[in-house]
Motif scaffolding. Structure first.
Motif, PDB file in Angstrom:
ATOM      1  N   SER A  10      50.357  42.143  38.205  1.00 60.81           N
ATOM      2  CA  SER A  10      49.630  42.181  36.813  1.00 60.81           C
ATOM      3  C   SER A  10      50.206  41.295  35.769  1.00 60.81           C
ATOM      4  CB  SER A  10      50.241  44.274  36.225  1.00 60.81           C
ATOM      5  OG  SER A  10      51.568  44.285  36.666  1.00 60.81           O
ATOM      6  N   SER A  11      49.762  41.672  34.746  1.00 59.21           N
ATOM      7  CA  SER A  11      49.671  40.729  33.198  1.00 59.21           C
ATOM      8  C   SER A  11      48.886  41.733  31.942  1.00 59.21           C
ATOM      9  CB  SER A  11      48.891  39.543  34.090  1.00 59.21           C
ATOM     10  OG  SER A  11      49.480  38.803  32.030  1.00 59.21           O
ATOM     11  N   VAL A  12      49.663  41.704  30.962  1.00 58.25           N
ATOM     12  CA  VAL A  12      49.598  41.942  30.186  1.00 58.25           C
ATOM     13  C   VAL A  12      49.488  41.328  28.831  1.00 58.25           C
ATOM     14  CG1 VAL A  12      50.185  43.680  28.238  1.00 58.25           C
ATOM     15  CG2 VAL A  12      50.836  44.406  30.749  1.00 58.25           C
ATOM     16  N   LEU A  13      48.389  40.996  27.841  1.00 50.65           N
ATOM     17  CA  LEU A  13      47.692  40.041  27.014  1.00 50.65           C
ATOM     18  C   LEU A  13      47.421  40.503  25.946  1.00 50.65           C
ATOM     19  CD1 LEU A  13      45.342  38.308  29.827  1.00 50.65           C
ATOM     20  CD2 LEU A  13      47.775  37.410  29.450  1.00 50.65           C
ATOM     21  N   ASP A  14      48.210  40.005  24.932  1.00 53.18           N
ATOM     22  CA  ASP A  14      48.211  40.559  23.469  1.00 53.18           C
ATOM     23  C   ASP A  14      47.327  39.796  23.134  1.00 53.18           C
ATOM     24  OD1 ASP A  14      49.852  42.309  22.928  1.00 53.18           O
ATOM     25  OD2 ASP A  14      51.119  41.014  22.668  1.00 53.18           O
ATOM     26  N   ALA A  15      45.588  40.064  22.539  1.00 53.86           N
ATOM     27  CA  ALA A  15      44.717  39.246  22.043  1.00 53.86           C
ATOM     28  C   ALA A  15      44.474  38.831  20.749  1.00 53.86           C
ATOM     29  CB  ALA A  15      43.087  39.594  22.444  1.00 53.86           C
ATOM     30  N   THR A  16      44.637  38.277  19.922  1.00 56.26           N
ATOM     31  CA  THR A  16      43.993  38.465  18.947  1.00 56.26           C
ATOM     32  C   THR A  16      43.111  36.967  18.140  1.00 56.26           C
ATOM     33  OG1 THR A  16      45.736  35.844  18.984  1.00 56.26           O
ATOM     34  CG2 THR A  16      46.819  38.433  18.397  1.00 56.26           C
ATOM     35  N   ALA A  17      42.390  36.223  19.065  1.00 54.43           N
ATOM     36  CA  ALA A  17      41.225  35.649  19.751  1.00 54.43           C
ATOM     37  C   ALA A  17      40.083  36.619  18.776  1.00 54.43           C
ATOM     38  CB  ALA A  17      41.038  34.665  20.150  1.00 54.43           C
ATOM     39  N   ALA A  18      38.365  35.701  19.227  1.00 56.57           N
ATOM     40  CA  ALA A  18      37.596  36.780  18.621  1.00 56.57           C
ATOM     41  C   ALA A  18      37.328  38.028  19.746  1.00 56.57           C
ATOM     42  CB  ALA A  18      36.539  35.628  19.960  1.00 56.57           C
ATOM     43  N   ALA A  19      37.638  38.398  20.491  1.00 58.88           N
ATOM     44  CA  ALA A  19      37.974  40.019  20.769  1.00 58.88           C
ATOM     45  C   ALA A  19      38.433  40.997  19.938  1.00 58.88           C
ATOM     46  CB  ALA A  19      38.786  40.503  22.050  1.00 58.88           C
ATOM     47  N   LEU A  66      44.854  43.913  36.222  1.00 59.82           N
ATOM     48  CA  LEU A  66      45.382  43.875  38.142  1.00 59.82           C
ATOM     49  C   LEU A  66      44.845  43.312  38.955  1.00 59.82           C
ATOM     50  CD1 LEU A  66      44.939  47.772  37.027  1.00 59.82           C
ATOM     51  CD2 LEU A  66      47.192  46.942  36.324  1.00 59.82           C
ATOM     52  N   GLY A  67      45.963  42.824  39.453  1.00 58.31           N
ATOM     53  CA  GLY A  67      45.383  42.069  40.691  1.00 58.31           C
ATOM     54  C   GLY A  67      45.412  40.624  40.535  1.00 58.31           C
ATOM     55  N   LEU A  68      46.354  39.822  40.869  1.00 60.97           N
ATOM     56  CA  LEU A  68      46.497  38.532  40.503  1.00 60.97           C
ATOM     57  C   LEU A  68      46.619  37.927  41.976  1.00 60.97           C
ATOM     58  CD1 LEU A  68      49.003  38.767  37.706  1.00 60.97           C
ATOM     59  CD2 LEU A  68      46.504  38.361  37.296  1.00 60.97           C
ATOM     60  N   VAL A 103      42.106  47.683  26.555  1.00 57.83           N
ATOM     61  CA  VAL A 103      40.962  47.388  27.247  1.00 57.83           C
ATOM     62  C   VAL A 103      41.707  46.300  28.916  1.00 57.83           C
ATOM     63  CG1 VAL A 103      39.119  45.214  28.826  1.00 57.83           C
ATOM     64  CG2 VAL A 103      38.938  46.142  26.248  1.00 57.83           C
ATOM     65  N   THR A 104      41.519  46.875  30.243  1.00 56.80           N
ATOM     66  CA  THR A 104      42.559  46.598  31.802  1.00 56.80           C
ATOM     67  C   THR A 104      41.558  45.933  32.136  1.00 56.80           C
ATOM     68  OG1 THR A 104      43.783  48.537  31.125  1.00 56.80           O
ATOM     69  CG2 THR A 104      43.676  47.727  33.301  1.00 56.80           C
ATOM     70  N   PHE A 105      41.210  44.898  33.587  1.00 63.35           N
ATOM     71  CA  PHE A 105      41.377  44.269  33.977  1.00 63.35           C
ATOM     72  C   PHE A 105      41.095  44.496  35.408  1.00 63.35           C
ATOM     73  CE2 PHE A 105      39.403  41.833  30.057  1.00 63.35           C
ATOM     74  CZ  PHE A 105      37.501  41.358  30.296  1.00 63.35           C
ATOM     75  N   ALA A 106      40.887  44.453  36.234  1.00 66.25           N
ATOM     76  CA  ALA A 106      41.001  45.291  37.604  1.00 66.25           C
ATOM     77  C   ALA A 106      40.576  43.607  38.349  1.00 66.25           C
ATOM     78  CB  ALA A 106      40.916  46.108  38.215  1.00 66.25           C
ATOM     79  N   MET A 107      40.931  43.149  39.337  1.00 68.37           N
ATOM     80  CA  MET A 107      40.060  42.912  40.400  1.00 68.37           C
ATOM     81  C   MET A 107      41.254  43.097  42.053  1.00 68.37           C
ATOM     82  SD  MET A 107      38.054  39.787  41.717  1.00 68.37           S
ATOM     83  CE  MET A 107      37.182  39.007  40.990  1.00 68.37           C
ATOM     84  N   LEU A 108      40.600  43.128  42.626  1.00 70.32           N
ATOM     85  CA  LEU A 108      41.567  43.541  43.902  1.00 70.32           C
ATOM     86  C   LEU A 108      40.357  43.144  44.701  1.00 70.32           C
ATOM     87  CD1 LEU A 108      43.650  45.026  43.063  1.00 70.32           C
ATOM     88  CD2 LEU A 108      41.841  46.034  41.794  1.00 70.32           C
ATOM     89  N   ALA A 109      40.665  43.791  46.392  1.00 70.35           N
ATOM     90  CA  ALA A 109      39.946  42.372  47.093  1.00 70.35           C
ATOM     91  C   ALA A 109      39.141  43.518  48.171  1.00 70.35           C
ATOM     92  CB  ALA A 109      41.653  42.397  48.669  1.00 70.35           C
ATOM     93  N   ASP A 110      39.318  45.208  48.067  1.00 77.44           N
ATOM     94  CA  ASP A 110      37.864  45.562  48.581  1.00 77.44           C
ATOM     95  C   ASP A 110      37.862  46.917  48.144  1.00 77.44           C
ATOM     96  OD1 ASP A 110      40.515  47.114  49.665  1.00 77.44           O
ATOM     97  OD2 ASP A 110      40.841  45.856  51.384  1.00 77.44           O
TER      98      ASP A 110
END
Length: 286
Positions: free
Chosen positions: A6-15, A23-25, A54-61
């Motif tokens: 997993s990773s946590v990112l600080d968004a300071t741009a257009a968002a 979640l799911g690297l 906001v949390t993104f998740a990219m899981l296999a199944d």
């Protein structure tokens, strides 16, 4: 719960000052998250869903997607009003609706956003997002989707994004099976399969997949961009979707059997283009 990166990112741009978790690297998730990091989002070792807007998740199944989102210590336990959960995994509509219901019970917003594209498009920020769910969350994360992809579609209620992705991957799996047959037949009758790739790539049935995968397939090399086991999983889910509306899918059903044969030959973690090996084995035993 699955032991997933997993990773946590600080968004300071257009968002607009969003804290974004991922979640799911794996093969797909890692380059997608890297594209966000390159745009000014810095990782931080925190509890992802609780810390992030906001949390993104990219899981296999579907099983992994459910486990990570709604299982013990899952993302849902860290969500609440004002937060959003974007599931970019490829799952069936029923699974997506289960996840949506659990996420929305927390007061958070939910968006399903499976992607069309494999490893290279993920690295290049050229994915296609097939989204459905809370329109407000779609609009909120649109700048992030634009970083990771070349286009995005909003398809309405939860389940429509999942259905669109399964239809796309059903077509792709069938195309690869047919392409494999053509390569082997051309070689069997004394033609140069590399010339076939050139001919196909310049005609009406041209597809980037053929010119990209063909040369390595001829050499029996299958560097993994989209694992064969996931292609077979998507065909299985697509056939299940078709069954719910009594839609005949004989071509996809036949292709699915070829991928199952390839899996039985230990090719699950190879690229899905390794399905050609299932046809070679049939030829060797004919």
């Amino acid at each position: 719960m699955s032991n997933l990166g997993s990773s946590v990112l600080d968004a300071t741009a257009a968002a607009g000052k969003l804290r974004v978790g991922f979640l799911g690297l794996g093969i797909m998730g890692s380059p997608m998250a890297q594209n966000l990091i390159k745009s000014g989002y810095q990782p931080s070792p925190q509890e992802v869903a609780a810390f992030c807007d906001v949390t993104f998740a990219m899981l296999a199944d579907p099983e992994s997607a459910l486990d990570v989102s709604t299982g013990e210590n899952g993302a849902a336990s860290g969500l609440g009003p004002g937060k959003g959960y974007v599931d970019v995994s490829t799952v069936d509509g029923a699974t997506s609706k289960l996840i949506s219901a659990r996420i929305k019970d927390t007061g958070a917003l939910f968006l399903e956003a499976p992607v069309s594209g494999s490893k290279k498009p993920a690295e290049d920020g050229q994915l296609i997002f097939l989204t459905a769910g809370d329109k407000a969350l779609y609009e909120r994360v649109a700048p992030l989707l634009d970083i990771m992809g070349k286009s995005k579609f909003y398809l309405g209620e939860v389940g429509n994004g999942a259905a669109m992705k399964l239809v796309v991957n059903m077509i792709m799996g069938s195309m690869m099976a047919s392409f494999s047959e053509g390569l082997l037949l051309s070689e069997k009758v004394g033609l140069d399969p590399s010339i076939l790739v050139q001919v196909v790539s310049q005609g009406a049935i041209s597809a980037p997949m053929y010119s990209l995968k063909g040369p390595s397939m001829i050499q029996s090399l299958y560097p993994t961009a989209f694992p064969l086991k996931h292609q077979q999983k998507d065909l299985r889910l697509a056939l299940g979707l078709a069954e719910t509306v009594s839609q005949p899918t004989p071509i996809a059903a036949a292709a699915n059997e070829l991928y199952k044969v390839a899996k039985s030959h230990g090719l699950s973690d190879q690229d899905f283009s390794a399905v050609i090996e299932s046809l070679k084995s049939k030829l060797q035993h004919s």
